[in-house]
Design an enzyme around this catalytic site. Structure first.
Site, PDB file in Angstrom:
ATOM      1  N   ASP A  40       7.125  -7.747  -3.704  1.00  0.00           N
ATOM      2  CA  ASP A  40       6.119  -8.178  -3.260  1.00  0.00           C
ATOM      3  C   ASP A  40       6.418  -7.197  -2.160  1.00  0.00           C
ATOM      4  O   ASP A  40       6.869  -6.150  -1.751  1.00  0.00           O
ATOM      5  CB  ASP A  40       6.192  -9.246  -2.630  1.00  0.00           C
ATOM      6  CG  ASP A  40       5.321  -9.039  -2.217  1.00  0.00           C
ATOM      7  OD1 ASP A  40       3.622  -9.345  -1.539  1.00  0.00           O
ATOM      8  OD2 ASP A  40       5.749  -9.743  -0.357  1.00  0.00           O
ATOM      9  N   SER A  41       4.834  -6.744  -1.243  1.00  0.00           N
ATOM     10  CA  SER A  41       4.871  -5.122  -0.529  1.00  0.00           C
ATOM     11  C   SER A  41       6.052  -5.955   0.671  1.00  0.00           C
ATOM     12  O   SER A  41       6.331  -4.204   1.123  1.00  0.00           O
ATOM     13  CB  SER A  41       3.186  -4.868   0.151  1.00  0.00           C
ATOM     14  OG  SER A  41       3.813  -6.635   0.881  1.00  0.00           O
TER      15      SER A  41
ATOM     16  N   GLU B  68       4.413 -12.188   9.603  1.00  0.00           N
ATOM     17  CA  GLU B  68       4.787 -10.669   9.689  1.00  0.00           C
ATOM     18  C   GLU B  68       5.905 -10.797  11.075  1.00  0.00           C
ATOM     19  O   GLU B  68       6.817 -10.617  11.290  1.00  0.00           O
ATOM     20  CB  GLU B  68       4.879  -9.586   9.226  1.00  0.00           C
ATOM     21  CG  GLU B  68       4.189  -9.792   7.485  1.00  0.00           C
ATOM     22  CD  GLU B  68       5.434  -9.048   6.635  1.00  0.00           C
ATOM     23  OE1 GLU B  68       6.425  -8.127   7.706  1.00  0.00           O
ATOM     24  OE2 GLU B  68       5.066  -9.345   5.583  1.00  0.00           O
TER      25      GLU B  68
ATOM     26  N   CYS C 253       2.668 -10.786  -5.634  1.00  0.00           N
ATOM     27  CA  CYS C 253       2.032  -9.872  -4.352  1.00  0.00           C
ATOM     28  C   CYS C 253       0.258  -9.989  -5.243  1.00  0.00           C
ATOM     29  O   CYS C 253       0.252  -9.707  -6.185  1.00  0.00           O
ATOM     30  CB  CYS C 253       1.879  -8.615  -4.182  1.00  0.00           C
ATOM     31  SG  CYS C 253       1.105  -7.563  -3.261  1.00  0.00           S
TER      32      CYS C 253
ATOM     33  N   HIS D 295       1.700 -14.644   1.118  1.00  0.00           N
ATOM     34  CA  HIS D 295       2.478 -14.498   2.671  1.00  0.00           C
ATOM     35  C   HIS D 295       1.460 -16.004   3.058  1.00  0.00           C
ATOM     36  O   HIS D 295       2.063 -16.506   3.821  1.00  0.00           O
ATOM     37  CB  HIS D 295       1.618 -13.203   3.812  1.00  0.00           C
ATOM     38  CG  HIS D 295       3.019 -12.239   3.707  1.00  0.00           C
ATOM     39  ND1 HIS D 295       2.250 -12.034   2.575  1.00  0.00           N
ATOM     40  CD2 HIS D 295       3.541 -12.026   4.313  1.00  0.00           C
ATOM     41  CE1 HIS D 295       3.483 -10.770   3.136  1.00  0.00           C
ATOM     42  NE2 HIS D 295       3.755 -10.680   4.466  1.00  0.00           N
TER      43      HIS D 295
ATOM     44  N   GLY E 247      -2.536  -4.535   1.278  1.00  0.00           N
ATOM     45  CA  GLY E 247      -3.668  -5.231   1.336  1.00  0.00           C
ATOM     46  C   GLY E 247      -4.646  -4.579   2.342  1.00  0.00           C
ATOM     47  O   GLY E 247      -5.936  -5.332   1.774  1.00  0.00           O
TER      48      GLY E 247
ATOM     49  N   CYS F 176      -2.425 -14.880  -1.839  1.00  0.00           N
ATOM     50  CA  CYS F 176      -1.834 -13.906  -0.641  1.00  0.00           C
ATOM     51  C   CYS F 176      -0.031 -14.910  -0.322  1.00  0.00           C
ATOM     52  O   CYS F 176      -0.339 -15.487  -0.106  1.00  0.00           O
ATOM     53  CB  CYS F 176      -2.621 -12.946   0.254  1.00  0.00           C
ATOM     54  SG  CYS F 176      -0.687 -12.617   1.311  1.00  0.00           S
TER      55      CYS F 176
END
Lengths: 272, 272
Positions: A10-11, A152, A73, A188, A43, A186
């Site tokens: 993933d990022s 984040e 992701c 996240h 993104g 996503c």
């Protein structure tokens, strides 16, 4: 039996929501996770840059002995997977198809919402897949560019007034559209599940793309032997910070000790 | 006269606030701007990664014929400039020292606030400089990690309820501390000037670090000949998007046409 590892990338941290599900349903698998924390977020970047970064992430995982890659992701799955898949022989599974299958199984009203990064929503990947599965489905999609920075920064509590305000702004149209199923497109976003649920209500099914990808992998992968299970973590920046935040994504006391990959941009150079 | 260019760099768009001031006060200068849009933001990354990226950005600018570098980024100025300066012979000017000089000229109450990214605030760079200039100064510092994502998403209007809520959250303690001067210690933050002013009131002086760095450069630089002025823009991702947003940072109809730098990570490899 196949004891080779499953690669997951993933990022940044979001892909750990897929690892969480892999731990639950395939505890004997050796997992190698890569989070591109030195270049997160993906993104908001251009298609070409997302493809370049995906090539490097894939090359890094392929430098280990792996049997498949989970692209955990939403942005990479939507924007780069089609291209990078054709350049590799290893099986690669993204989050879009599994999420859409589950959405079409769950929806009764045939009205499905999609949220994701700018790159994901701009690509139209989820709508295209949903319409392939059922041309009569009604969809509404909305980019939520502040969700990744909020998560984040550890901001996802349903009691956080900033989170509440941003959730309301992004989801008002989707609620008005009357969806009964929402793809949190996503990896996240599942951390915002409680805040999203508080706004949309209990009757809307919320689909976790990382978990769906993990479930899908189990359907075709030759499993590992009992006792083979372990997870190694690699990141392109700040392993200590990754270790601290990983538990909230994994949903378990993790004892994560990530390793630093010093020059991710040097992987896969030969593919240019 | 010295017609060589002035190099300016930032993690992304923020450094254009320095270019804006250079255009105003040194219109005859040739400016080469680099925005690392493929890896923005810097403010949440580790010290070592910020140093690595700074080395590459500096090496890219040094591949042109330049006479000085303006480090138009609060995070780089705070975390990496001390290290990278010693590795280069070109004069490098950051935003910390010029901003602190101006703050100490302006403050009457001797109470100065500092806002910046996590990396900047964690480094303590501004407080250290302020205390060097005047050991009796009273300072308060606050990291504002959501400001960069808000600005990068075009969210800075003082009428935006999300902006209002976040500004209030980050600045409440600073207001209560009774500062009469606030260093907006990240070059993205001056776009939030109206929202910050609305919350803190007109009596608090707001210091724009990019503009201060530009003013400082003029004090020592051998100027270019009249008619030499032009600006070239380079970015590591998505020049089109950069062109679109650049005007709001430059505060002028800019006609920006940025060039793509394909592999910024390959610059300065020899310094490893």
């Amino acid at each position: 039996m196949d004891n080779r590892a499953i690669g997951v990338f993933d990022s940044g941290l979001g892909g750990l929501t897929a690892v969480r599900q892999l731990h639950r349903i395939m505890p004997d698998e050796h997992i190698i996770y890569f989070g591109d924390t030195g270049r997160v977020p993906y993104g908001t970047r251009s298609r070409q840059t997302i493809i370049n970064y995906t090539r490097q992430d894939t090359a890094f995982l392929c430098s280990h002995d792996i049997k498949a890659i989970v692209v955990a992701c939403g942005t990479v799955s939507s924007v780069a997977l089609g291209t990078v898949k054709t350049e590799n022989t290893i099986p690669m599974v993204g989050v879009v198809k599994p999420s859409c299958y589950t959405a079409m199984k769950l929806t009764k009203s045939n009205r499905v919402g999609i949220i994701g990064t700018k790159g994901t929503i701009h690509s139209g990947s989820y709508e295209a897949m949903l319409h392939t599965l059922d041309p009569s489905v009604h969809t509404i999609a909305r980019a939520c560019p502040l969700f990744v920075p909020l998560v984040e920064n550890g901001r996802f509590s349903p009691d956080d007034p900033v989170v509440q305000l941003v959730v309301e702004e992004y989801l008002a149209e989707i609620r008005d559209f009357g969806v009964d199923t929402l793809i949190m497109g996503c990896t996240h976003y599942p951390l915002l599940r409680a805040a999203i649920r508080a706004y949309l209500g209990d009757e809307v099914a919320l689909i976790d793309p990382g978990a769906e990808a993990a479930d899908y992998v189990r359907t075709f992968l030759e499993p590992a032997e009992p006792g083979n299970g372990r997870t190694e973590y690699f990141v392109s920046d700040d392993p200590d910070s990754f270790d601290t935040y990983a538990e909230m994504f994994l949903g378990e006391p993790a004892g994560v000790h990530a390793n630093l990959v010093e020059d991710i941009a040097s992987y896969g150079k030969e593919r240019g």
